[in-house]
Every structure is written in structure tokens, then in C-alpha cells.
Design a protein around this motif. Structure first.
Motif, PDB file in Angstrom:
ATOM      1  N   SER A   1       0.813  -1.212   0.000  1.00 13.47           N
ATOM      2  CA  SER A   1       0.000   0.000   0.000  1.00 13.47           C
ATOM      3  C   SER A   1       0.851   1.268   0.000  1.00 13.47           C
ATOM      4  O   SER A   1       0.308   2.371  -0.053  1.00 13.47           O
ATOM      5  N   ALA A   2       2.177   1.104   0.094  1.00 12.69           N
ATOM      6  CA  ALA A   2       3.058   2.278   0.154  1.00 12.69           C
ATOM      7  C   ALA A   2       3.280   2.848  -1.246  1.00 12.69           C
ATOM      8  O   ALA A   2       3.362   2.113  -2.231  1.00 12.69           O
ATOM      9  N   ARG A   3       3.421   4.159  -1.304  1.00 17.23           N
ATOM     10  CA  ARG A   3       3.663   4.821  -2.592  1.00 17.23           C
ATOM     11  C   ARG A   3       5.106   4.651  -3.032  1.00 17.23           C
ATOM     12  O   ARG A   3       5.393   4.643  -4.227  1.00 17.23           O
ATOM     13  N   THR A   4       6.035   4.565  -2.073  1.00 15.08           N
ATOM     14  CA  THR A   4       7.450   4.423  -2.385  1.00 15.08           C
ATOM     15  C   THR A   4       7.868   2.957  -2.340  1.00 15.08           C
ATOM     16  O   THR A   4       7.143   2.113  -1.829  1.00 15.08           O
ATOM     17  N   LYS A   5       9.029   2.665  -2.853  1.00 17.19           N
ATOM     18  CA  LYS A   5       9.562   1.307  -2.882  1.00 17.19           C
ATOM     19  C   LYS A   5      10.924   1.285  -2.188  1.00 17.19           C
ATOM     20  O   LYS A   5      11.965   1.445  -2.823  1.00 17.19           O
ATOM     21  N   PRO A   6      10.925   1.119  -0.876  1.00 16.80           N
ATOM     22  CA  PRO A   6      12.193   1.124  -0.145  1.00 16.80           C
ATOM     23  C   PRO A   6      12.999  -0.147  -0.377  1.00 16.80           C
ATOM     24  O   PRO A   6      12.482  -1.160  -0.849  1.00 16.80           O
ATOM     25  N   THR A   7      14.264  -0.086  -0.023  1.00 15.35           N
ATOM     26  CA  THR A   7      15.072  -1.295   0.043  1.00 15.35           C
ATOM     27  C   THR A   7      14.562  -2.126   1.214  1.00 15.35           C
ATOM     28  O   THR A   7      14.279  -1.594   2.289  1.00 15.35           O
ATOM     29  N   VAL A   8      14.439  -3.437   1.019  1.00 14.27           N
ATOM     30  CA  VAL A   8      13.927  -4.316   2.070  1.00 14.27           C
ATOM     31  C   VAL A   8      14.973  -5.387   2.377  1.00 14.27           C
ATOM     32  O   VAL A   8      15.445  -6.075   1.467  1.00 14.27           O
ATOM     33  N   ILE A   9      15.339  -5.507   3.649  1.00 11.16           N
ATOM     34  CA  ILE A   9      16.200  -6.602   4.097  1.00 11.16           C
ATOM     35  C   ILE A   9      15.306  -7.647   4.748  1.00 11.16           C
ATOM     36  O   ILE A   9      14.641  -7.369   5.743  1.00 11.16           O
ATOM     37  N   ASN A  10      15.284  -8.829   4.171  1.00 10.08           N
ATOM     38  CA  ASN A  10      14.566  -9.962   4.734  1.00 10.08           C
ATOM     39  C   ASN A  10      15.614 -10.836   5.431  1.00 10.08           C
ATOM     40  O   ASN A  10      16.460 -11.442   4.791  1.00 10.08           O
ATOM     41  N   VAL A  11      15.564 -10.866   6.763  1.00 10.94           N
ATOM     42  CA  VAL A  11      16.620 -11.513   7.541  1.00 10.94           C
ATOM     43  C   VAL A  11      16.659 -13.017   7.277  1.00 10.94           C
ATOM     44  O   VAL A  11      17.736 -13.616   7.200  1.00 10.94           O
ATOM     45  N   ALA A  12      15.498 -13.634   7.127  1.00 11.52           N
ATOM     46  CA  ALA A  12      15.463 -15.069   6.842  1.00 11.52           C
ATOM     47  C   ALA A  12      16.176 -15.379   5.532  1.00 11.52           C
ATOM     48  O   ALA A  12      16.937 -16.354   5.437  1.00 11.52           O
ATOM     49  N   ASP A  13      15.948 -14.558   4.513  1.00 13.32           N
ATOM     50  CA  ASP A  13      16.622 -14.765   3.235  1.00 13.32           C
ATOM     51  C   ASP A  13      18.123 -14.525   3.367  1.00 13.32           C
ATOM     52  O   ASP A  13      18.938 -15.276   2.818  1.00 13.32           O
ATOM     53  N   ALA A  14      18.492 -13.481   4.111  1.00 14.51           N
ATOM     54  CA  ALA A  14      19.915 -13.160   4.292  1.00 14.51           C
ATOM     55  C   ALA A  14      20.645 -14.234   5.077  1.00 14.51           C
ATOM     56  O   ALA A  14      21.851 -14.428   4.916  1.00 14.51           O
ATOM     57  N   SER A  15      19.917 -14.972   5.912  1.00 12.77           N
ATOM     58  CA  SER A  15      20.542 -15.978   6.771  1.00 12.77           C
ATOM     59  C   SER A  15      21.139 -17.138   5.994  1.00 12.77           C
ATOM     60  O   SER A  15      22.103 -17.774   6.432  1.00 12.77           O
ATOM     61  N   GLY A  16      20.541 -17.456   4.835  1.00 13.99           N
ATOM     62  CA  GLY A  16      20.972 -18.608   4.072  1.00 13.99           C
ATOM     63  C   GLY A  16      20.478 -19.926   4.637  1.00 13.99           C
ATOM     64  O   GLY A  16      20.810 -21.001   4.120  1.00 13.99           O
ATOM     65  N   LEU A  17      19.668 -19.873   5.696  1.00 13.25           N
ATOM     66  CA  LEU A  17      19.140 -21.090   6.305  1.00 13.25           C
ATOM     67  C   LEU A  17      18.019 -21.675   5.455  1.00 13.25           C
ATOM     68  O   LEU A  17      17.319 -20.943   4.742  1.00 13.25           O
TER      69      LEU A  17
END
Length: 310
Positions: A108-124
Motif C-alpha cells: 500500500s506504500a507509494r514508495t519502494k524502499p530497500t527491504v532486508i529480509n533476515v530469513a533470506d539473508a541468513s541462508g538457512l
């Protein structure tokens, strides 16, 4: 699996005059242009504190779940949070199904921020065979180390003039994470293979890194996490862990309590088995590092303590 859920409809709040930016590109009003700090939104105060530690005064952080008395599993989306997300240049979410409301609100946001998804970054592996993914990633220090590195990259992209500060702050932060991992290894050297019990899998990454073995029936901890009834036979099996001294401590989630967890707590106390309280949000007046240092000390102490306490 219990998750952070939005119980109320998300308010689609458009902000007049907001420029739209592509993912990874902060708006013109970013710190990169010298106009102010990088606007960051974190799903919980745990990640909020970590980004404050690395970003310092060059970041302005809003944490959605920001108090211990807020139940992370019963979050209600509101217009204030939607507004913060609409202004965010960087968003940190846990992922792994824990805080899906963030993705819902970002739509619903008008802007598109950078998103860090910790689960994805974990590599688990987020789809383990024979079990459910443990979403409580802040208890996994290698994952937090990876988060710190990603924060340096993304904050430096948003505010290049502060890149050296981000690097320096992250270096100090990860040095303390390294000490926490050495402390885990020291516990493992003395207590590897010893049994422990949990009410929920909140601290399980930490316990397993310390070489401890979770003896709790999976049906028990899953029922508590999902807020469903524990079958009487399973509750009895769990209590028996304490009555027969199969475990050296109980890691007890203070934020999810009820008759069945209290029955297990009572079993630990009557058998003089130490109880280590844990939470899944940052306690008041603590930093992430001081909180985790206290958790590791409590576990180490409990393993050599013959008095139950909470």
C-alpha cells in the motif's frame, strides 16, 4: 506455526507529494543528499536496535513492535505504521512467515524502499524436512552477523558520506557477536549433549549452538506456539522430563503463558531445575547485545545451578 499477524485491515494511506523511488534507491530527501538521516522501519525493536547501533545518528528508526507488553503474535496494523512505511528508505523484516504484515503494508506504500529480509539473508533452509522453520533468527548469531554486513551495504548506498562510520560501528558490533559465539562454544565444551526443555522454540538457535539437546516433545512446543491445547498425555510427558531429571534447565517464554506452560514451570520448580526466562522482543532499557549477553550468562549459570528460579 504462529506468526505476527495483522488482525485489522491495513490502512492504505497515500502521502501526497511523495516521490516514487525504485527498490534500493532512496527518495531525494535522503541522507545522501544531506537533508537528514536515513529513514528506517524495522518490524521489531530487536532489529531497530541493531540498525541504530550500526547507523548511529545517521539513521532515524521506527520499530513497529516496540514494547515487551506488545504481543508480537497479535499485532494490529494502523495508519501510523503505514505512514512510517510510506516514508521509509530501508525496511528490515524478519521473514520466514514471522512478520508477513510488513509485506502486506508495503503493497500500500507509494514508495519502494530497500527491504532486508533476515530469513533470506541468513541462508538457512526455510523449508526443512521433518519440521518447521524456526523464525526466531535474532537468537542465531551467525545470522545477525550477516544482517550487520547487509546493513553496512544498504545504509552506505543510502548515505555514502557516512559509510566509514557504518563500517566502524559494524566492526565493533560484530566483535561483540564474536565474543557471544565464543561464550556459546565455552558452554558447549562443558555441557555438550545435556538435555534442556523449552516452552516455545524462541531460544532454540542459541541452545543448539551451545551444544544442548532439546528434549521437549515437539507437539508440546508447537501447541504453545500455535496457541492450541496440549494433549494431556503430551503435557504429562513434558512434566516427566523434570520429574525424572532428564533436563538441566527450562527456557521459558515469559510472553506466552497459560495453564499448560505454568504446569511445566511448576514441574521445573518442584524438581529444583533452573528456569531461564526468555522473550521475543527486546526488554526495556536493554540493547540487543546486552540482552543476548545476559541470556548467554543465564544459560551458563543455570547449567551449574541446582536451584530453580524465574
Amino acid at each position: 506455526m504462529k506468526r505476527l499477524v495483522a488482525l485489522a485491515a491495513v490502512v492504505a494511506l497515500g502521502v501526497a507529494g511523495c516521490s516514487t523511488s525504485s527498490a534500493g534507491s532512496p527518495p531525494a530527501s535522503s541522507a545522501a543528499s544531506g537533508a537528514g538521516p536515513v529513514n528506517v522501519v524495522a518490524s521489531t525493536n530487536i532489529y531497530g536496535d541493531i540498525v541504530k547501533t550500526i547507523g548511529g545518528p545517521a539513521v532515524a528508526v521506527t520499530s513497529i513492535i516496540d514494547r515487551p507488553d506488545k504481543d508480537p503474535h497479535e499485532y494490529e496494523a494502523d495508519a501510523q505504521t503505514q505512514l512510517a512505511l510510506s516514508k521509509a528508505q530501508l525496511v528490515i523484516e524478519n521473514g520466514g512467515g514471522y512478520d508477513d504484515f510488513v509485506d502486506t503494508m508495503l503493497k500500500s506504500a507509494r514508495t519502494k524502499p530497500t527491504v532486508i529480509n533476515v530469513a533470506d539473508a541468513s541462508g538457512l533452509n526455510q523449508d526443512p524436512s521433518g519440521g518447521e522453520f524456526n523464525e526466531h533468527l535474532w537468537y542465531d548469531f551467525p545470522t545477525v552477523d550477516k544482517l550487520a554486513a547487509q546493513l553496512v551495504t544498504d545504509l552506505s548506498a543510502a548515505a555514502p558520506g557516512h559509510a566509514a562510520t557504518f563500517e566502524s560501528n559494524a566492526k565493533a558490533f560484530t566483535a561483540q557477536l564474536g565474543q557471544l559465539q565464543r561464550d556459546e562454544a565455552a558452554i558447549k565444551a562443558k555441557h555438550a549433549g545435556e538435555g534442556v526443555a523449552i516452552t516455545e522454540p524462541v531460544p532454540l538457535y542459541l541452545l543448539e549452538a551451545a551444544g544442548l539437546v532439546n528434549k521437549t516433545p515437539e507437539t508440546f512446543s508447537a501447541a504453545i506456539e500455535d496457541d492450541t491445547d496440549v494433549p494431556p498425555a503430551v503435557l504429562k510427558e513434558t512434566e516427566n522430563l523434570f520429574d525424572t531429571k532428564q533436563v538441566k534447565l527450562l527456557a521459558y517464554n515469559q510472553q506466552t503463558t497459560g495453564p499448560q506452560t505454568e504446569a511445566v514451570l511448576a514441574a521445573a520448580k518442584r524438581n529444583n531445575i533452573p528456569v531461564v526466562p526468555v522473550t521475543e522482543t527486546l526488554p526495556t532499557n536493554q540493547t540487543y547485545l546486552s540482552w543476548m549477553q545476559a541470556n548467554v550468562r543465564a544459560i551458563s549459570t543455570a547449567l551449574t545451578d541446582d536451584r530453580g528460579h524465574l
